[in-house]
Enzyme design. Structure first.
Site, short mmCIF file in Angstrom:
data_model
loop_
_atom_site.label_atom_id
_atom_site.label_comp_id
_atom_site.label_asym_id
_atom_site.label_seq_id
_atom_site.Cartn_x
_atom_site.Cartn_y
_atom_site.Cartn_z
N LYS A 29 1.43 20.41 -26.12
CA LYS A 29 1.67 21.35 -27.22
C LYS A 29 1.39 22.81 -26.88
O LYS A 29 1.21 23.65 -27.76
CB LYS A 29 0.92 20.95 -28.51
CG LYS A 29 1.02 19.51 -28.90
CD LYS A 29 2.29 18.82 -28.54
CE LYS A 29 3.50 19.22 -29.33
NZ LYS A 29 4.72 18.58 -28.75
N GLY A 79 3.62 24.61 -25.20
CA GLY A 79 4.90 25.28 -24.99
C GLY A 79 5.62 24.75 -23.75
O GLY A 79 6.45 25.45 -23.14
N THR A 80 5.35 23.50 -23.42
CA THR A 80 5.93 22.87 -22.23
C THR A 80 7.45 22.84 -22.27
O THR A 80 8.12 23.14 -21.27
CB THR A 80 5.43 21.41 -22.14
OG1 THR A 80 4.09 21.34 -22.61
CG2 THR A 80 5.54 20.89 -20.74
N TRP A 91 9.51 24.74 -23.67
CA TRP A 91 10.02 26.09 -23.45
C TRP A 91 9.87 26.48 -21.98
O TRP A 91 10.81 26.99 -21.34
CB TRP A 91 9.22 27.04 -24.35
CG TRP A 91 9.77 28.41 -24.53
CD1 TRP A 91 11.05 28.83 -24.30
CD2 TRP A 91 9.04 29.55 -25.00
NE1 TRP A 91 11.15 30.17 -24.60
CE2 TRP A 91 9.94 30.63 -25.05
CE3 TRP A 91 7.72 29.75 -25.41
CZ2 TRP A 91 9.55 31.90 -25.46
CZ3 TRP A 91 7.33 31.00 -25.83
CH2 TRP A 91 8.25 32.07 -25.86
N HIS A 93 1.01 17.09 -17.21
CA HIS A 93 -0.12 17.46 -18.07
C HIS A 93 -1.45 17.15 -17.35
O HIS A 93 -2.52 17.30 -17.94
CB HIS A 93 -0.12 16.63 -19.36
CG HIS A 93 0.94 16.97 -20.35
ND1 HIS A 93 1.26 18.26 -20.69
CD2 HIS A 93 1.72 16.17 -21.14
CE1 HIS A 93 2.20 18.24 -21.64
NE2 HIS A 93 2.50 17.00 -21.91
N ARG A 97 -2.26 27.91 -24.61
CA ARG A 97 -1.94 28.38 -25.97
C ARG A 97 -3.21 28.47 -26.78
O ARG A 97 -4.16 27.70 -26.53
CB ARG A 97 -0.97 27.37 -26.61
CG ARG A 97 -0.40 27.83 -27.91
CD ARG A 97 0.59 26.80 -28.45
NE ARG A 97 1.28 27.34 -29.60
CZ ARG A 97 2.07 26.64 -30.40
NH1 ARG A 97 2.29 25.37 -30.14
NH2 ARG A 97 2.64 27.20 -31.44
N SER A 147 -0.30 22.06 -33.91
CA SER A 147 0.93 21.52 -33.32
C SER A 147 0.72 20.07 -32.90
O SER A 147 1.56 19.19 -33.18
CB SER A 147 1.33 22.38 -32.12
OG SER A 147 2.53 21.93 -31.57
N LYS A 207 7.97 24.71 -35.34
CA LYS A 207 8.15 26.08 -35.84
C LYS A 207 8.28 27.09 -34.71
O LYS A 207 8.96 28.09 -34.83
CB LYS A 207 6.96 26.47 -36.71
CG LYS A 207 6.92 25.79 -38.05
CD LYS A 207 5.86 26.43 -38.93
CE LYS A 207 5.82 25.80 -40.30
NZ LYS A 207 4.67 26.26 -41.08
N GLY A 208 7.51 26.85 -33.64
CA GLY A 208 7.55 27.77 -32.49
C GLY A 208 7.04 29.15 -32.82
O GLY A 208 7.61 30.16 -32.38
P1 A3P Z 1 4.73 24.20 -32.98
O1 A3P Z 1 4.35 22.79 -33.29
O2 A3P Z 1 3.59 25.15 -33.25
O3 A3P Z 1 5.97 24.64 -33.64
P2 A3P Z 1 5.19 21.34 -26.09
O4 A3P Z 1 6.55 21.73 -25.67
O5 A3P Z 1 4.12 21.64 -25.08
O6 A3P Z 1 5.15 19.95 -26.59
O7 A3P Z 1 4.82 22.30 -27.29
C1 A3P Z 1 5.52 22.20 -28.50
C2 A3P Z 1 5.36 23.51 -29.25
O8 A3P Z 1 6.22 24.49 -28.67
C3 A3P Z 1 5.78 23.36 -30.70
O9 A3P Z 1 4.99 24.30 -31.41
C4 A3P Z 1 7.24 23.73 -30.61
O10 A3P Z 1 7.82 24.10 -31.83
C5 A3P Z 1 7.18 24.91 -29.63
N1 A3P Z 1 8.44 25.17 -28.96
C6 A3P Z 1 9.38 24.28 -28.54
N2 A3P Z 1 10.41 24.90 -27.98
C7 A3P Z 1 10.15 26.22 -28.04
C8 A3P Z 1 10.87 27.40 -27.64
N3 A3P Z 1 12.06 27.32 -27.06
N4 A3P Z 1 10.29 28.59 -27.85
C9 A3P Z 1 9.09 28.69 -28.44
N5 A3P Z 1 8.37 27.63 -28.85
C10 A3P Z 1 8.89 26.41 -28.65
#
Ligand code: A3P
Length: 327
Positions: A76, A78-79, A81, A139, A161, A169, A294-295
């Protein structure tokens, strides 16, 4: 409980677990799991059974190459992304980022850059592309990385994060992943577990700190990023990442607006609205849409009480004291 139904998502299964893993588990400390009933503490960090199997197999069988790139995060952070951005940067000759056929428009980034420990959980001898750079994600905590990673010059990019947003998240994500018959976790229970350090691949703070220290020690090989900085100065961060990978943007590329093109392609709005990310499941069984919520920065304000926020801040301050790392 032994789950033997092959229709159950892989991340919930434990019937493929090796005897070695079973033997090890019987000697490990246990705690309540976030997605399945139990987590086990191995080398100071907590894992569900299937993930532990992956960590052990990854440690035993993976051979790092100096040209490899390893994307590391705690869940969680931002992986999804970071995987998309890294894939777009490193493959931009083969796949121009403005192409309407770009692989990121057709595949979830977790399919294009799978978690290497998930690959090893299923198969101790996977075949990877030999074309450098090989892009992997994990991870796995620093202490548990395979010896060959520690001994190689492969590049590690770590993204962290803010713990408050990460916790919120993770709370939502893991409740989506829990099988219906197990019911939902309460925020209070998971908050207590998180603060105690019982988190997927956690304690979260220990996960971050080990990579932070390594980035200070070996800045040419370990790049430390923050989700918040990527959101606030995306252009600067993307250029930094491309430079770190050894493929900075050329003058021509800059002139053609490649940075904005990559950011647009990998944006939350774009990726989360693609059919390929809204529907279906990853090969490991997770719903693809669970990776997009939500991102945003600061969503914790909608969920945590003032006391909870203060407690997390205090733990963070205490854990990171003297490290130079702040949020
Ligand atoms: P939220 O739950 O706060 O919205 P991971 O990819 O490590 O599993 O993290 C998921 C988090 O990254 C989630 O946060 C998700 O919405 C957010 N996320 C996914 N894709 C993204 C993007 N392209 N840009 C920014 N945040 C993103």
């Amino acid at each position: 409980m032994e789950i033997t139904d092959p229709t159950v998502p892989k991340y919930l299964q434990n019937f493929q677990v090796s005897q070695e893993c079973k033997n090890l588990i019987s000697s490990l400390p246990e705690e309540r799991g976030w997605v399945v009933p139990t987590m086990y503490k191995y080398q100071g960090f907590w894992h569900h059974t299937w993930q532990l199997q992956g960590v052990l197999s990854f440690q035993k069988h993976f051979h790092a190459q100096d040209t490899d790139i390893l994307l590391v995060t705690a869940p969680k952070s931002g992986t999804t992304w970071l995987k998309a951005i890294s894939f777009a940067i490193t493959n931009r000759i083969k796949y121009p980022v403005t192409s309407s056929n770009h692989p990121l428009l057709k595949n979830n980034s977790h399919v294009l850059v799978p978690f290497v420990e998930h690959v090893y959980a299923e198969n101790p001898n996977p075949e990877f592309s030999e074309t450098p750079p090989r892009l992997f994600a994990t991870h796995v905590p620093f202490v548990s990385l395979p010896e060959s990673v520690h001994n190689s010059k492969c590049k590690i990019v770590y993204m962290c994060r803010n713990p408050k947003d990460l916790f919120v998240s993770a709370f939502h994500f893991t409740n989506k992943l829990r099988p219906q018959y197990m019911g939902k976790n309460s925020m209070e229970d998971m908050f207590d577990l998180f603060c105690k350090g019982v988190f997927l691949y956690g304690p979260y703070w220990d996960h971050v700190l080990a990579y932070w220290n390594e980035a200070l020690r070996r800045p040419k090989e370990v790049l430390f990023l923050k989700y918040e900085e990527m959101k606030e100065q995306p252009g600067t961060q993307v250029r930094k990442v491309a430079e770190f990978y050894g493929c900075p943007f050329t003058f021509e590329e800059e002139k053609e607006g490649i940075v904005d093109a990559i950011l647009g392609l990998c944006s939350f709005e774009r990726l989360s609205n693609l059919e390929v990310n809204k529907e279906g499941y990853l090969p490991t069984g997770e719903m693809k849409q669970a990776y997009f919520r939500k991102g945003e920065i600061g969503d914790w304000k909608n969920y945590l009480t003032a006391e909870m926020a203060e407690e997390l801040d205090m733990i963070t301050e205490h854990k990171f004291q003297g490290s130079g790392l702040t949020f």
